[in-house]
Design a protein around this motif. Structure first.
Motif, PDB file in Angstrom:
ATOM      1  N   ARG A  87      42.113  40.599  41.608  1.00  0.00           N
ATOM      2  CA  ARG A  87      41.316  41.397  41.451  1.00  0.00           C
ATOM      3  C   ARG A  87      39.908  41.098  41.917  1.00  0.00           C
ATOM      4  NH1 ARG A  87      42.026  44.340  36.220  1.00  0.00           N
ATOM      5  NH2 ARG A  87      42.776  42.477  35.487  1.00  0.00           N
ATOM      6  N   SER A  88      39.335  40.238  42.004  1.00  0.00           N
ATOM      7  CA  SER A  88      38.031  40.078  42.456  1.00  0.00           C
ATOM      8  C   SER A  88      38.096  40.392  44.149  1.00  0.00           C
ATOM      9  CB  SER A  88      37.354  38.580  42.053  1.00  0.00           C
ATOM     10  OG  SER A  88      37.677  37.720  42.597  1.00  0.00           O
ATOM     11  N   LEU A  98      36.364  31.915  48.399  1.00  0.00           N
ATOM     12  CA  LEU A  98      36.683  33.311  47.853  1.00  0.00           C
ATOM     13  C   LEU A  98      37.617  33.340  46.868  1.00  0.00           C
ATOM     14  CD1 LEU A  98      35.376  36.322  48.417  1.00  0.00           C
ATOM     15  CD2 LEU A  98      37.400  36.417  49.776  1.00  0.00           C
ATOM     16  N   VAL A  99      38.345  32.525  46.918  1.00  0.00           N
ATOM     17  CA  VAL A  99      39.820  32.741  45.814  1.00  0.00           C
ATOM     18  C   VAL A  99      39.556  31.596  44.787  1.00  0.00           C
ATOM     19  CG1 VAL A  99      41.409  33.594  47.452  1.00  0.00           C
ATOM     20  CG2 VAL A  99      41.151  31.186  47.378  1.00  0.00           C
ATOM     21  N   GLY A 100      38.363  31.198  44.914  1.00  0.00           N
ATOM     22  CA  GLY A 100      37.904  29.968  43.671  1.00  0.00           C
ATOM     23  C   GLY A 100      38.480  28.703  43.886  1.00  0.00           C
ATOM     24  N   LEU A 144      40.986  45.859  49.191  1.00  0.00           N
ATOM     25  CA  LEU A 144      42.143  45.742  49.478  1.00  0.00           C
ATOM     26  C   LEU A 144      42.952  46.689  48.795  1.00  0.00           C
ATOM     27  CD1 LEU A 144      43.306  43.364  51.275  1.00  0.00           C
ATOM     28  CD2 LEU A 144      43.651  42.153  49.159  1.00  0.00           C
ATOM     29  N   THR A 145      44.177  47.056  49.390  1.00  0.00           N
ATOM     30  CA  THR A 145      44.919  47.667  48.484  1.00  0.00           C
ATOM     31  C   THR A 145      46.296  46.712  48.299  1.00  0.00           C
ATOM     32  OG1 THR A 145      44.714  49.601  50.092  1.00  0.00           O
ATOM     33  CG2 THR A 145      46.687  49.848  48.779  1.00  0.00           C
ATOM     34  N   VAL A 146      46.830  46.931  47.022  1.00  0.00           N
ATOM     35  CA  VAL A 146      47.620  45.892  46.411  1.00  0.00           C
ATOM     36  C   VAL A 146      49.001  46.554  46.098  1.00  0.00           C
ATOM     37  CG1 VAL A 146      47.985  44.219  44.644  1.00  0.00           C
ATOM     38  CG2 VAL A 146      45.908  44.402  45.593  1.00  0.00           C
ATOM     39  N   VAL A 155      44.685  33.557  38.249  1.00  0.00           N
ATOM     40  CA  VAL A 155      45.216  34.136  39.469  1.00  0.00           C
ATOM     41  C   VAL A 155      45.051  35.506  39.679  1.00  0.00           C
ATOM     42  CG1 VAL A 155      47.033  34.393  41.172  1.00  0.00           C
ATOM     43  CG2 VAL A 155      46.695  32.050  40.016  1.00  0.00           C
ATOM     44  N   MET A 156      45.306  36.278  38.573  1.00  0.00           N
ATOM     45  CA  MET A 156      45.286  37.847  38.602  1.00  0.00           C
ATOM     46  C   MET A 156      43.898  37.936  38.649  1.00  0.00           C
ATOM     47  SD  MET A 156      48.299  38.746  38.588  1.00  0.00           S
ATOM     48  CE  MET A 156      48.212  40.433  38.568  1.00  0.00           C
TER      49      MET A 156
END
Lengths: 326, 334
Positions: free
Chosen positions: A197-198, A137-139, A205-207, A192-193
């Motif tokens: 975001r994805s 999921l995080v690539g 998600l709340t960030v 990373v940003m």
């Protein structure tokens, strides 16, 4: 309007051999579900301490008071045992330096799986499957193989992705990202940003993004709050902070960035002097000694955070007569 | 066109890779691979690139703080790289460096007077004169002469960087190398230091090599800019052309990754996010070093390393450079 996180009157003081350091003073803010709130400030502004206090990660020298209600419970009054059920499960956190945040003697997969095992009733195999899924999921490419690698086999950007995978493995509702890209190169920072975001879109998600980089904030935040010397000095929706700036510190901070859009070679506007000592903060406005708009009154009276527009607060005695600062 | 004040020619610096029990050398990392740059009098040359691109090694190799393996660094008719120790001492008087970390580069046990005055002592200046010169230079960098009796820990990060600059300036150098001079500082303090450097350059007419990873800072201070990738210069040219119409796809993607502190511009930007990481400099890719991450790489890039070519006022090492007013986004959509 219901808030995911509602902080009221947060104070953090540190006991030191020289006396009490007032690191965070009367900070109140709230974060709505699904939004990205950026907390911006320079070193010593109290932005990281605020986050660490919310996670109850500060050591015993810290004296915390105030209220922080998160999903209906007060983070500051619950027992350490209850807090453990929130940390890493309901609130995930990523830190600046992914090298020191990962344990070098365990595989990346084990470290992600551990977070899952602690909070869920599942088998080791299930936890590992979850770790692989999160890494995908995080690539992180080739996650089936890389799940068994150690942190030193990962580059800086990949380590930060692994940290994000760990932070979101239990589908938290809030992610606190404390300078997540400061240690990374700009091309990797963009990656990373994009991942944050994805992930935010895919799992809702709340960030809460803590950063000193106003550039990062311009493209990423919904709302911004600016901190100075342990106080919240301005908060508003993103564009208002940039284009309808009301607080002299925010203005000065924006002006001191050498912009890609500005005229090169010209004198940059600077903020003279240094931030005040938080051991014995001076009376009056804390920014006053460095402020170009300061008057006699500013030296004597400590300004309150006041409404200056729609969902726009600023801490300045002169906000009504100064208007929008350009 | 005037003569360059400093000529860097085909500079190569290798670091040995040691492995095993006996720490045998098993290979080399080419930190600098055939770097050639001319520094013109009174100009500021910015050097940008990501970590591991060799920009810090470049600054240090010029002063022989690391020993280059081959090439030449010509200054005032002599080669820094072949100078003997007394010759080198003379050259270092003219070529000075300011380091990144103001916390690590000042000796904590020495008062500022001695830190800043040490280069004078090395060059045999008397104690009384040293004191006077130190007081003067401290004033020039925005400190007070009485600060000279204090120790580094009594100063903030910005003030320490001023001390580092004072130390570099005290011998009246003609070339100043600045290695990430503001990256450890908060933005408000960073602006103070950038203004100070600008003023010093205007007053003293020195040439500067400004090494940094922050492209906005480099744009602000530089007349010309060199972009490095894996130990090589991939594009070099005047600031305006390079920033407004980058030719190398790496320069273009680097610029596109920089976040801008302006929400409206940010929203309208088309960003090219480079995939993957910088390859290990110990095992650089064949052909063009950038091809593994390049969005417009072709067959030829795998087999043949592009040579530096001049076009429209810049030099670029790419087989398929972007044309005038062509952006990487438009090339990709073509």
């Amino acid at each position: 309007m219901t808030f995911l996180l509602d902080v009221k009157g947060l104070n953090v003081r540190f006991r030191t051999e020289f006396g009490l350091v007032h690191a965070v003073n009367e900070v109140s803010f709230s974060v709505s579900k699904g939004e990205t709130l950026a907390v911006v400030g320079e070193s010593g502004s109290g932005k990281s301490v605020t986050a660490l206090a919310l996670m109850r990660l500060l050591d015993r020298t810290a004296l915390i008071d105030g209220e922080a209600s998160f999903e209906g419970v007060n983070l500051f009054t619950m027992s350490e045992k209850e807090m453990q059920k929130i940390r890493g499960a309901r609130i995930g956190m990523i830190f600046q330096d992914p090298m020191t945040a990962l344990n070098p003697v365990f595989t990346v997969g084990d470290q992600i799986a551990e977070v899952v095992l602690i909070h869920r009733d599942c088998t080791k195999q299930e936890a590992k499957t979850r770790a692989i899924e999160m890494m995908g999921l995080v690539g992180i490419p080739d996650s089936r193989r890389r799940v068994d690698q150690y942190p030193h086999e990962f580059s800086g950007g990949m380590r930060q992705r692994a940290m994000i995978a760990m932070a979101i493995a239990n589908s938290p509702s809030l992610l606190i990202a404390d300078e997540p890209t400061t240690a990374l190169d700009v091309t990797v920072q963009a990656q990373v940003m994009e991942v944050i975001r994805s992930v935010q879109e895919s799992i809702g998600l709340t960030v809460m993004l803590i950063t000193h980089d106003l550039g990062l904030v311009a493209g990423f935040a919904d709302r911004i709050q600016v901190m100075y010397a342990g106080q919240l000095v301005e908060t508003a929706e993103r564009d208002r902070i940039f284009y309808e700036t009301r607080n002299p510190y925010t203005r000065a901070l924006l002006d001191s960035i050498p912009s890609q859009l500005g005229v090169p070679g010209t004198e940059l506007k600077t903020i003279g002097g240094n931030p005040p000592s938080l051991l014995s903060p001076p009376p009056g406005c804390l920014f006053q000694p460095r402020c170009v708009h300061a008057t006699e009154d500013c030296r004597m009276t400590r300004p309150e955070l006041k409404s200056v527009g729609q969902n726009h607060l600023s801490r300045c005695l002169r906000s009504s007569d100064l208007g929008v600062l350009r | 066109m005037s003569e360059p004040i400093l000529r860097i020619e085909n500079l190569v610096t290798k670091y040995p890779i040691r492995a095993g029990l006996l720490r045998r050398t098993v290979g080399h990392v080419h930190a600098l691979n055939n770097v050639s740059i001319d520094l013109m009098p009174k100009e500021t040359l910015g050097v940008v690139g990501e970590s591991g691109c060799g920009k810090t090694t470049l600054g240090r190799s010029i002063l022989r703080l690391v020993e280059p393996d081959s090439g030449r660094v010509m200054y005032g008719g002599s080669d820094v790289l072949t100078a003997n120790s007394s010759g080198l001492r003379g050259l270092r008087k003219d070529l000075q460096i300011v380091f990144q970390d103001p916390y690590a580069s000042l000796n904590p046990r020495l008062p500022i007077n001695e830190i800043v005055g040490e280069p004078l002592a090395v060059h045999g200046v008397t104690k009384a004169e040293r004191r006077a010169r130190v007081g003067e230079i401290l004033r020039e960098v925005g400190l007070l002469p009485e600060h000279g009796n204090r120790y580094p820990h009594e100063f903030s990060g910005g003030q320490r960087q001023r001390i580092g600059i004072a130390r570099a300036l005290i011998l009246n150098p003609s070339v100043l190398i600045l290695d990430e001079p503001v990256s450890a500082l908060d933005v408000s303090i960073q602006a103070q230091i950038l203004n100070l450097l600008r003023r010093i350059q205007l007053e003293k007419q020195i040439s500067m090599i400004f090494i940094a990873h922050d492209l906005s800072v480099v744009r602000h201070v530089s007349d010309r800019v060199a972009v490095m990738y894996l130990g090589r210069v991939v594009e070099i040219g005047d600031r305006t052309s390079l920033y407004e119409n980058p030719k190398h796809p790496y320069t273009a993607s680097l610029l596109s990754a920089v976040p801008l502190a302006d929400p409206v511009t940010e929203r309208s930007r088309k960003r090219i996010v480079l995939q993957g990481d910088v390859p290990s400099p110990a095992h650089p890719p064949s052909g063009c070093e950038f091809r593994t991450r390049c969005p417009i790489a072709q067959e030829r890039c795998v087999t043949e390393r592009p040579a530096m070519q001049s076009m429209e006022g810049v030099s670029v090492a790419c087989h398929f450079p972007l044309g005038r007013d062509e952006s990487l986004v438009s090339r990709l959509n073509r």
